[in-house]
Scaffold this motif. Structure first.
Motif, short mmCIF file in Angstrom:
data_model
loop_
_atom_site.label_atom_id
_atom_site.label_comp_id
_atom_site.label_asym_id
_atom_site.label_seq_id
_atom_site.Cartn_x
_atom_site.Cartn_y
_atom_site.Cartn_z
N GLN A 58 -11.29 3.48 -7.16
CA GLN A 58 -10.25 3.95 -8.10
C GLN A 58 -10.68 3.51 -9.50
O GLN A 58 -10.15 2.55 -10.04
N SER A 82 -10.23 11.25 2.63
CA SER A 82 -10.35 11.52 1.18
C SER A 82 -9.18 10.95 0.41
O SER A 82 -8.80 11.46 -0.63
N MET A 83 -8.57 9.91 0.98
CA MET A 83 -7.33 9.42 0.38
C MET A 83 -7.56 8.24 -0.55
O MET A 83 -8.48 7.47 -0.37
N THR A 84 -6.67 8.12 -1.52
CA THR A 84 -6.64 6.93 -2.36
C THR A 84 -5.33 6.22 -2.05
O THR A 84 -4.26 6.70 -2.38
N LEU A 85 -5.46 5.09 -1.38
CA LEU A 85 -4.28 4.39 -0.89
C LEU A 85 -3.77 3.41 -1.95
O LEU A 85 -4.55 2.68 -2.53
N GLU A 122 -3.88 18.04 -4.01
CA GLU A 122 -4.97 18.16 -4.99
C GLU A 122 -6.16 18.92 -4.44
O GLU A 122 -7.22 19.00 -5.08
N ARG A 158 -8.09 18.16 -1.92
CA ARG A 158 -9.20 17.35 -1.42
C ARG A 158 -9.22 17.28 0.09
O ARG A 158 -10.16 16.82 0.69
N GLY A 161 -7.16 -2.27 -0.55
CA GLY A 161 -6.60 -1.27 0.33
C GLY A 161 -6.82 0.15 -0.11
O GLY A 161 -5.87 0.91 -0.28
N SER A 162 -8.04 0.51 -0.33
CA SER A 162 -8.29 1.87 -0.80
C SER A 162 -9.40 2.48 0.02
O SER A 162 -10.35 1.83 0.40
N PHE A 163 -9.29 3.76 0.31
CA PHE A 163 -10.37 4.45 0.99
C PHE A 163 -11.41 4.89 -0.02
O PHE A 163 -12.52 5.21 0.32
N ARG A 164 -11.02 5.00 -1.26
CA ARG A 164 -11.88 5.53 -2.30
C ARG A 164 -11.91 4.58 -3.50
O ARG A 164 -10.92 3.90 -3.76
N LYS A 202 -0.83 13.61 -1.20
CA LYS A 202 -1.41 13.78 -2.54
C LYS A 202 -2.80 14.41 -2.44
O LYS A 202 -3.14 15.30 -3.22
N TYR A 239 0.72 5.65 3.64
CA TYR A 239 -0.40 6.51 4.07
C TYR A 239 -0.05 7.99 3.90
O TYR A 239 -0.90 8.79 3.48
#
Lengths: 473, 306
Positions: free
Chosen positions: B272, A408-411, A452, A454, B267-270, A448, A442
């Motif tokens: 944005q 559920s991460m936003t990297l 939050e 999540r 480089g994002s899992f979600r 985060k 990471y």
């Protein structure tokens, strides 16, 4: 006048460019809207059949397995019809957009995991608990049940047996011609083999090893991160279950070996931009001696997609010292999911049961279309031709279910594969800095998502790579 | 009274004809921009509720996002490379084939054809041509002895050159047509009187053709700047912005932020969405700024034809 025209022109340009570049799926601004899905099962007016919409990301099994099954159902049932739709490379994007527009189907293939997590978080997935029969429950292996993978808050939402693990794929003809007996057991041996192949057959354009580095993280996850867990590391894709945080330091030895392999010149040229299918075409043409990938797909690839005369086989992944102290994660326990978009869940579950009928599961397995951990299937099915050809396609005791890593991460920034590739290619010598960058990036994202609400801290202090299910309770 | 009726009817007709365009413009241009402007101040992944983060998205762009600035640099290199090659080339081609003969019409159609082909499909074809292991380009170069070892056209050093070549190929026909339209506006009488005066071909080019093309050239250059800055389709299919972000451009990066599954470089899992909106607005400002600078510098082109 000119000033006015210039101003208008600039404003129009800004409008055009902002619009053109940042185009987005319509309706993405309202995650909580509740309009009825346009494609989900609906009974319509009385007398009309219910249409159950299924979405799949698998195309390899459609003609010989799924289509005949659907045709048979639709011919025999006048009350429920199946509308089966295949989405391939754009599956995840399609589902993302459909979820935001409330246009999800009734049933969806529970893969990839990123999509499953997204649908779970959105509350789109329906529990199967009210529909499961005693026979179905009896066939579910409790050790395969993992929260987030097939359980949500302890309730089953999918119960298929589809699984996969990583293997080394070997061109036995090339190894034999180079006087190499048996597959490499250690990473050093693998490098040595690759060098020997290139020395002896380089003039024919044959290379010892290849990686689909078009997407470096994917390339590393197709085998090299599994080598690290087979060696006993407690981190999966960098996430250390023992520490409850990301720690990429366990990848240092394997990255040093990959760099050595890369520098040897034995790696297939152009791997930086190579994706898996072009790599397979070159393997099929006898230009590549070894690569690593999933154990379920190559049989279909080399019999139907890129037929070849090459005598190839799946082999177990090598380890650093030839000894397996841990295990490798197998994605598993996945099948079909029922979604809340379905307006007629009874009808929808009947379709899931039809696809999950023992005879159909057995047929799927016997056709060599996928690997399974399903005990009932393994007991009732004949050994598929694929496993007869290459026995290590079958699951081994060191293929085990690992808990899920955070998803559920936003990297912010590049994935770890991109960072490590800089070291592998020789653009930097500072491996420690890469590890630090990845850890910081990471962990910041993970912290985060926990802050939050999540995600939760997934920490198992006694976690053991040899027994991931037993030590992650 | 009748006059008033007529003018009302005229107004209704005018607005009725404008309406489809206007509605489409509002729906496909204005609405997404308003959406982006609204979401650039929030953090939103399409799943969890949007969260107001003030200027944090912009702080990230300007202080923490090296990938974006690499993409901006790449965009400048890509756009400059493309424009420098494609505009003179398209002009030369237009000059050479600006003749009212059937054969030249055929040549124009052939050169224009890449414009109407799918950039994504052509990028796949170009992958087959440019790949290092069995690409036709390397095979040809090696056959004629220009290189002994295959060139890694999609590797770190050459990938940008390759995507520029493909982009030039894809757009030359488009600019050729613009130039042809401009050339055909120039009265033939001017060339005839120049011929009577004994002007050479070179003199006619520099004294008649180029000055009279000035205003058209200004528009062509402006369009080429905008399109070059927004071009991303072929790059997306061919290299996905890699290797190592070597070919990642601004709007491809925006795309990657919006679609998590395509995160070759993002480089994002979600997804944005909020951050992507902020990046697209900053990118639009950069393109706007470049265009303003160009319009300022190109004022002389208007005067050429005076």
């Amino acid at each position: 006048m000119k000033k006015v025209l210039t101003t208008i022109t600039v404003l129009l340009l800004l409008l055009l460019t902002a619009c053109g570049g940042g185009s987005t799926p319509s309706g993405t601004d309202s995650p909580s809207t509740t309009a009825a899905g346009s494609e989900s099962a609906s009974t319509g007016s009385s007398g009309e059949p219910v249409t159950v919409v299924m979405w799949s990301s698998g195309r390899h099994d459609y003609e010989i397995y799924a289509k005949p099954l659907i045709d048979k159902w639709n011919a025999e049932h006048s009350d429920i019809k199946i509308d089966y739709q295949i989405y391939t490379e754009n599956f995840l994007q399609t589902v993302e957009i459909a979820a935001q527009n409330n246009e999800l189907p009734d049933i969806i293939m529970a893969l990839p995991q990123t999509m499953v997590t997204m649908l779970l978080e959105r509350g789109e997935v329906a529990s199967m608990e009210p529909y499961l029969t005693d026979e179905e429950r009896a066939n579910i292996d409790p050790s395969m049940l993992i929260e987030g993978l097939n359980l949500m808050n302890g309730e089953i939402f999918t119960h298929g047996g589809g699984s996969f693990a990583m293997r080394l794929v070997v061109n036995n003809d090339i190894l034999e011609e180079c006087g190499l007996s048996g597959p490499p057991k250690t990473v050093d041996q693998l490098i040595e083999y690759a060098k020997i192949v290139h020395e002896k057959k380089g003039s024919e354009g044959v290379y010892g090893f290849a990686l689909p580095m078009n997407n470096p993280t994917d390339a590393l996850q197709r085998g090299f991160t599994s080598i690290v867990t087979l060696d006993g590391a407690t981190a999966l894709n960098g996430y250390d279950f023992k520490q409850g945080k990301y720690d990429f330091s366990c990848y240092k030895p394997i990255m040093e070996k990959l760099r050595e392999l890369w520098a040897s010149g034995a790696v297939f040229p152009g791997c930086e931009s190579l994706s898996i299918d072009p790599l397979r075409t070159q393997f099929a043409a006898g230009k590549i001696a070894m690569y690593t990938t999933y154990n379920h797909s190559e049989w279909g690839v080399y019999t139907a997609q890129f037929p070849t005369d090459v005598h190839w086989s799946y082999e177990m992944l090598p380890t650093m010292d030839g000894v397996i102290e841990g295990s490798q994660n197998m994605g598993g326990g996945v099948g079909w999911m029922m979604l809340n978009a379905s307006k007629d869940k009874d009808a929808t579950y009947k379709v899931i049961q039809y696809f999950g009928a023992l005879e159909n599961r057995v047929k799927f397995y016997e056709l060599g279309l996928g690997m399974t951990t399903d005990k009932q299937v393994l007991e009732n099915a004949a050994v598929p031709e694929s496993i007869g050809y290459t026995p290590f396609m079958a699951f081994q005791p060191t293929d085990k279910m690992w808990p899920l890593t955070p998803l559920s991460m936003t990297l912010e920034g590049d994935e770890y594969g991109q960072e490590f590739a800089k070291y592998i290619y020789g653009f930097t010598d500072d491996l420690d800095s890469i590890v630090t960058i990845c850890n910081d990036r990471y962990n910041a994202a993970y912290d985060k998502s926990i802050a939050e609400g999540r995600d939760i801290r997934r920490q198992y202090p006694n976690f053991n790579a040899a027994d991931p299910a037993g030590t992650s309770k | 009274m009748r006059k008033k009726k007529r003018s009302t009817r005229g107004l209704v007709q005018t607005y009725a004809m404008l309406a489809p365009n206007l509605l489409l413009f509002l729906a496909t241009s204005v609405y997404p921009i308003l959406w982006a402007l609204r979401y650039m101040f929030v953090e939103y992944d399409g799943i969890n509720p949007a969260k107001f983060v003030g200027l944090d998205n912009f702080v990230r762009i300007f202080t923490r996002d090296d990938v974006y600035w690499q993409a901006v640099r790449n965009t400048l290199v890509f756009a400059s490379g493309k424009i420098i090659i494609v505009i003179p080339l398209a002009f030369i081609v237009a000059i050479l084939i600006n003749k009212p003969k059937r054969l030249y019409g055929f040549v124009q159609a052939v050169i224009f054809s890449p414009t109407i082909m799918s950039a994504a499909v052509m990028a796949l074809v170009f992958y087959l041509l440019f790949n290092v292991y069995n690409g036709e380009i390397n095979r040809m170069l090696m056959a004629i002895g220009l290189t002994k070892i295959p060139i890694n056209w999609l590797g770190f050093d050459m990938a940008m050159v390759t995507v520029i070549i493909i982009s030039v190929w894809g757009s030359i026909g488009n600019y050729m047509v613009y130039f042809l339209a401009g050339l055909q506006q120039i009265p033939l009488e001017m060339y005839e009187s120049a011929d009577i005066d004994g002007a050479s071909t070179r003199q006619k080019l520099f004294r008649i053709t180029l000055p009279l093309l000035g205003p058209v050239l200004k528009i062509i250059l402006m369009l080429s700047i905008i399109f070059a800055f927004m071009d991303m389709q072929s790059i997306m299919v061919l290299t996905q912005g890699g290797p190592f972000q070597a070919t990642n451009v601004m709007y491809l990066y925006v795309y990657q932020l919006y679609y998590s599954s395509s995160s070759a470089g993002g480089g994002s899992f979600r997804p944005q969405y909020g951050y992507g909106a902020a990046v697209s607005v900053v990118s639009a400002c950069i393109v706007g700024a470049v265009t303003v600078i160009y319009l300022f510098l190109s004022r002389k082109l208007d005067k050429l034809s005076d």
